[in-house]
Write a protein that holds these residues in place. Structure first.
Motif, mmCIF file in Angstrom:
data_model
loop_
_atom_site.group_PDB
_atom_site.id
_atom_site.type_symbol
_atom_site.label_atom_id
_atom_site.label_comp_id
_atom_site.label_asym_id
_atom_site.label_seq_id
_atom_site.Cartn_x
_atom_site.Cartn_y
_atom_site.Cartn_z
ATOM 1 N N LYS A 47 0.832 -1.216 0.000
ATOM 2 C CA LYS A 47 0.000 0.000 0.000
ATOM 3 C C LYS A 47 0.859 1.256 0.000
ATOM 4 C CE LYS A 47 -3.904 -2.219 2.342
ATOM 5 N NZ LYS A 47 -4.671 -2.331 3.613
ATOM 6 N N GLY A 48 1.901 1.268 0.826
ATOM 7 C CA GLY A 48 2.780 2.433 0.874
ATOM 8 C C GLY A 48 3.459 2.682 -0.462
ATOM 9 N N PHE A 49 3.911 1.604 -1.103
ATOM 10 C CA PHE A 49 4.598 1.738 -2.386
ATOM 11 C C PHE A 49 3.668 2.294 -3.459
ATOM 12 C CE2 PHE A 49 5.903 -0.130 -6.486
ATOM 13 C CZ PHE A 49 7.129 0.498 -6.612
ATOM 14 N N VAL A 50 2.444 1.790 -3.504
ATOM 15 C CA VAL A 50 1.472 2.255 -4.506
ATOM 16 C C VAL A 50 1.094 3.712 -4.264
ATOM 17 C CG1 VAL A 50 -0.922 2.033 -5.259
ATOM 18 C CG2 VAL A 50 0.519 0.023 -5.126
ATOM 19 N N VAL A 51 0.875 4.078 -2.998
ATOM 20 C CA VAL A 51 0.538 5.467 -2.681
ATOM 21 C C VAL A 51 1.653 6.404 -3.146
ATOM 22 C CG1 VAL A 51 0.261 7.119 -0.777
ATOM 23 C CG2 VAL A 51 -0.997 4.957 -0.748
ATOM 24 N N GLY A 52 2.907 6.016 -2.898
ATOM 25 C CA GLY A 52 4.038 6.830 -3.337
ATOM 26 C C GLY A 52 4.107 6.951 -4.846
ATOM 27 N N SER A 53 3.911 5.826 -5.547
ATOM 28 C CA SER A 53 3.987 5.819 -7.015
ATOM 29 C C SER A 53 2.904 6.681 -7.648
ATOM 30 C CB SER A 53 3.882 4.379 -7.543
ATOM 31 O OG SER A 53 4.949 3.583 -7.086
ATOM 32 N N VAL A 54 1.673 6.518 -7.175
ATOM 33 C CA VAL A 54 0.558 7.280 -7.738
ATOM 34 C C VAL A 54 0.712 8.763 -7.409
ATOM 35 C CG1 VAL A 54 -1.940 7.638 -7.688
ATOM 36 C CG2 VAL A 54 -1.016 5.317 -7.686
ATOM 37 N N GLY A 55 1.121 9.076 -6.171
ATOM 38 C CA GLY A 55 1.297 10.480 -5.779
ATOM 39 C C GLY A 55 2.358 11.177 -6.606
ATOM 40 N N ILE A 56 3.499 10.508 -6.794
ATOM 41 C CA ILE A 56 4.578 11.094 -7.590
ATOM 42 C C ILE A 56 4.175 11.178 -9.060
ATOM 43 C CG2 ILE A 56 6.938 10.697 -8.431
ATOM 44 C CD1 ILE A 56 7.549 9.526 -5.645
ATOM 45 N N GLY A 57 3.464 10.161 -9.538
ATOM 46 C CA GLY A 57 2.977 10.197 -10.911
ATOM 47 C C GLY A 57 2.030 11.356 -11.148
ATOM 48 N N PHE A 58 1.149 11.604 -10.176
ATOM 49 C CA PHE A 58 0.204 12.717 -10.293
ATOM 50 C C PHE A 58 0.941 14.059 -10.344
ATOM 51 C CE2 PHE A 58 -2.349 16.030 -8.218
ATOM 52 C CZ PHE A 58 -3.449 16.057 -9.067
ATOM 53 N N LEU A 59 1.940 14.230 -9.478
ATOM 54 C CA LEU A 59 2.713 15.479 -9.486
ATOM 55 C C LEU A 59 3.450 15.644 -10.820
ATOM 56 C CD1 LEU A 59 4.244 15.526 -5.885
ATOM 57 C CD2 LEU A 59 2.412 16.975 -6.788
ATOM 58 N N GLY A 60 3.958 14.535 -11.355
ATOM 59 C CA GLY A 60 4.668 14.591 -12.637
ATOM 60 C C GLY A 60 3.761 15.022 -13.770
ATOM 61 N N ILE A 61 2.542 14.495 -13.784
ATOM 62 C CA ILE A 61 1.586 14.882 -14.821
ATOM 63 C C ILE A 61 1.157 16.338 -14.629
ATOM 64 C CG2 ILE A 61 -0.723 14.435 -15.743
ATOM 65 C CD1 ILE A 61 -0.283 11.489 -14.902
ATOM 66 N N LEU A 62 1.022 16.742 -13.369
ATOM 67 C CA LEU A 62 0.611 18.112 -13.065
ATOM 68 C C LEU A 62 1.602 19.126 -13.628
ATOM 69 C CD1 LEU A 62 -1.378 19.986 -11.561
ATOM 70 C CD2 LEU A 62 0.093 19.748 -9.528
ATOM 71 N N ILE A 63 2.899 18.855 -13.486
ATOM 72 C CA ILE A 63 3.885 19.822 -13.980
ATOM 73 C C ILE A 63 3.980 19.808 -15.502
ATOM 74 C CG2 ILE A 63 5.254 19.715 -11.861
ATOM 75 C CD1 ILE A 63 7.231 17.935 -13.274
ATOM 76 N N SER A 64 3.297 18.847 -16.143
ATOM 77 C CA SER A 64 3.225 18.865 -17.606
ATOM 78 C C SER A 64 2.224 19.916 -18.072
ATOM 79 C CB SER A 64 2.807 17.484 -18.140
ATOM 80 O OG SER A 64 3.769 16.509 -17.834
ATOM 81 N N PHE A 65 1.300 20.289 -17.188
ATOM 82 C CA PHE A 65 0.282 21.284 -17.505
ATOM 83 C C PHE A 65 0.580 22.628 -16.849
ATOM 84 C CE2 PHE A 65 -1.794 17.195 -18.082
ATOM 85 C CZ PHE A 65 -2.527 17.386 -19.247
ATOM 86 N N VAL A 66 1.103 22.568 -15.627
ATOM 87 C CA VAL A 66 1.395 23.790 -14.868
ATOM 88 C C VAL A 66 2.843 23.763 -14.417
ATOM 89 C CG1 VAL A 66 0.779 25.192 -12.869
ATOM 90 C CG2 VAL A 66 -0.989 23.832 -14.037
ATOM 91 N N GLN A 67 3.617 24.739 -14.847
ATOM 92 C CA GLN A 67 5.024 24.799 -14.466
ATOM 93 C C GLN A 67 5.162 25.179 -12.989
ATOM 94 O OE1 GLN A 67 7.871 24.016 -16.178
ATOM 95 N NE2 GLN A 67 6.431 23.174 -17.680
ATOM 96 N N ILE A 68 5.746 24.272 -12.232
ATOM 97 C CA ILE A 68 6.027 24.513 -10.814
ATOM 98 C C ILE A 68 7.543 24.488 -10.672
ATOM 99 C CG2 ILE A 68 5.620 23.759 -8.449
ATOM 100 C CD1 ILE A 68 3.144 22.283 -9.460
ATOM 101 N N PRO A 69 8.191 25.652 -10.582
ATOM 102 C CA PRO A 69 9.654 25.772 -10.660
ATOM 103 C C PRO A 69 10.439 24.702 -9.907
ATOM 104 C CG PRO A 69 8.670 27.933 -10.429
ATOM 105 C CD PRO A 69 7.554 26.941 -10.291
ATOM 106 N N TYR A 70 10.216 24.565 -8.614
ATOM 107 C CA TYR A 70 11.025 23.635 -7.830
ATOM 108 C C TYR A 70 10.791 22.190 -8.254
ATOM 109 C CZ TYR A 70 13.019 21.107 -3.894
ATOM 110 O OH TYR A 70 13.743 20.237 -3.124
ATOM 111 N N LEU A 71 9.506 21.808 -8.385
ATOM 112 C CA LEU A 71 9.189 20.434 -8.782
ATOM 113 C C LEU A 71 9.713 20.131 -10.181
ATOM 114 C CD1 LEU A 71 5.566 19.796 -7.433
ATOM 115 C CD2 LEU A 71 7.707 18.803 -6.622
ATOM 116 N N SER A 72 9.565 21.078 -11.082
ATOM 117 C CA SER A 72 10.010 20.863 -12.458
ATOM 118 C C SER A 72 11.506 20.601 -12.517
ATOM 119 C CB SER A 72 9.656 22.079 -13.323
ATOM 120 O OG SER A 72 8.258 22.274 -13.371
ATOM 121 N N SER A 73 12.267 21.297 -11.675
ATOM 122 C CA SER A 73 13.719 21.149 -11.712
ATOM 123 C C SER A 73 14.185 19.804 -11.183
ATOM 124 C CB SER A 73 14.382 22.276 -10.904
ATOM 125 O OG SER A 73 14.027 22.185 -9.528
ATOM 126 N N ILE A 74 13.425 19.214 -10.243
ATOM 127 C CA ILE A 74 13.870 17.944 -9.666
ATOM 128 C C ILE A 74 13.173 16.730 -10.277
ATOM 129 C CG2 ILE A 74 14.446 19.033 -7.462
ATOM 130 C CD1 ILE A 74 11.902 17.841 -6.301
#
Length: 440
Positions: free
Chosen positions: A128-155
């Motif tokens: 459960k912990g692994f899936v929550v981490g994967s989906v959460g990080i995946g969601f943030l990754g897709i989000l920065i494809s639509f909205v540029q978030i300086p710090y997240l985009s750089s890392i």
């Protein structure tokens, strides 16, 4: 740790232990290079979990495992520091050897942890912990494809376009996400809306990584998953099973051809996710896709084969890969293939023995059936993660992947030590290492 019999102790987890395992699993989705070593926040939590288990006298491992690892450590260190430098006329590099051995020691600790997590019935908390981490990080990754978030985009972006999540390599990120996909397909109970949404996020994050290896991995795993489902269909005649299998294989061959001519669909996807232009080649020009754009493996594979040929028995050891590779090519790099990497470093003999060990674990896992439905589900998910890593290992060096070794430890306990109490008592001599003198 002391114990009075071979009977497995009753689960005695605490909120601290469960939370620590959950967070450790979440951070298995993160890794960055520091001082030449891939470090992860999960390494912090593994210290806490191991310390907790030691204090509770619940950290156990058969003596045979410890002896094998100790013998291997002595052999590989002596070979790396004394024999190989003389054989190839290169200077011994104790620091490089120490760094490589530290990586090996860390993943062995994850192996021990995986063994104990399953023994203490904490497999579900890990998944459960692994899936929550994967989906959460995946969601943030897709989000920065639509909205540029300086710090997240750089890392989270590699080369300002390829999504790497919190990893340091887009291909490894894609493999990790595919592991999460396999868990989401099997985990129950999950509401259908949540399952579909999470799977969609995972698939889009793999596409955003621009990993052609990742896309191929998803396709291969999907075919395997569907075939397994068909074979297990209840009340299915042999003719229906064969027909379903042929349909799956037919779709696998037809879909790429349909996509090849779906230029409008491709244009829309590439416009939103520019990095998909790398993946698009898989459907329009497969041969170019696996050789162009940094995906060529021929040169590094050839270098690894030369090294294996020159030191077939015990390999070139730890910390010597690049110096020895320099003798065969001017621009050396890791093999980008786990099997070749291990054979070059450990030698053919030790690599074959290790792969036989992993393979036997997979076979035993497939045969093992429990009366507990949740336990069977966990077995399937652990087996699938191992299979995904074995497939991905053809194009990526994953020999130091933490999650692989942790899951391997889980699978070993599930298949070889998680037996009914009466069987354990009958096999007392066989599993002598679980007595007082056989505990870690």
């Amino acid at each position: 740790m002391a114990a009075n019999s071979l009977l497995l102790e009753k689960k005695r987890d605490t909120p601290f232990l469960i939370v620590s395992v959950f967070l450790l699993s979440v951070f298995l989705n993160q890794s960055n290079v520091l001082f030449g070593i891939n470090l992860s926040f999960s390494d912090i939590f593994i210290v806490g979990v191991m310390a907790s288990l030691i204090l509770k006298q619940e950290l156990k491992l058969p003596l045979s495992h410890i002896l094998v690892f100790s013998a291997f450590s002595i052999l590989i260190l002596v070979h790396s520091l004394y024999i190989i430098p003389n054989q190839y006329m290169i200077a011994a590099d104790p620091l490089a050897t120490l760094i490589d051995y530290t990586k090996l020691l860390v993943v062995f600790l994850y192996y021990i942890l995986g063994f104990n997590l399953t023994r203490l019935k904490l497999t579900a908390a890990f998944l459960k912990g692994f899936v929550v981490g994967s989906v959460g990080i995946g969601f943030l990754g897709i989000l920065i494809s639509f909205v540029q978030i300086p710090y997240l985009s750089s890392i989270m972006l590699f080369g300002e376009s390829r999504l790497i999540g919190l990893m340091n390599d887009p291909n490894f990120f894609a493999v990790i996400q595919c592991c999460a996909l396999s868990i989401l397909l099997r985990m129950k109970p999950i509401k259908m809306v949540v399952r579909i949404g999470a799977i969609g996020i995972i698939l889009l994050s793999i596409i955003s990584s621009g990993s052609k290896s990742g896309i191929i991995l998803v396709v291969l795993y999907s075919v395997y998953f569907l075939i397994e489902k068909v074979v297990k269909m209840e009340k299915a005649t042999s003719l229906k099973v064969v027909g379903a299998l042929l349909s799956i294989l037919g779709l696998s061959a037809i879909v790429p051809n349909l996509l090849r001519y779906s230029e409008e669909l491709m244009d829309v996807i590439v416009e939103r996710f520019p990095i998909f232009s790398r993946v698009e080649l898989l459907f329009t020009d497969f041969s170019s896709a696996v050789s162009d754009g940094g995906s060529g493996r021929a040169e590094v594979w050839e270098t690894a084969l030369h090294m294996i040929d020159s030191a077939p028995l015990l390999g070139v050891g730890l910390g010597n890969y690049i110096p020895v590779a320099n003798q065969f090519i001017h621009n050396p790099n890791v093999a980008h293939n786990t099997y070749l990497q291990l054979a070059a470093e450990w030698g053919i003999v030790l690599t074959v023995l290790f792969l036989l060990y992993v393979g036997s674990t997979l076979i035993d896992n497939k045969r093992s059936i429990s009366k507990n439905e949740q336990e069977n589900q966990n077995r399937q998910m652990i087996r699938d993660i191992l299979i995904i890593f074995l497939i991905a290992s053809v194009s990526i060096s994953l020999n130091n992947a933490r999650i692989f070794w942790l899951v391997l430890g889980m699978s070993v306990f599930q298949t070889r030590y998680n037996q009914p109490a009466n069987q354990l008592l009958k096999g007392e001599k066989k599993h002598e290492s679980f007595r007082d003198n056989g505990h870690l």
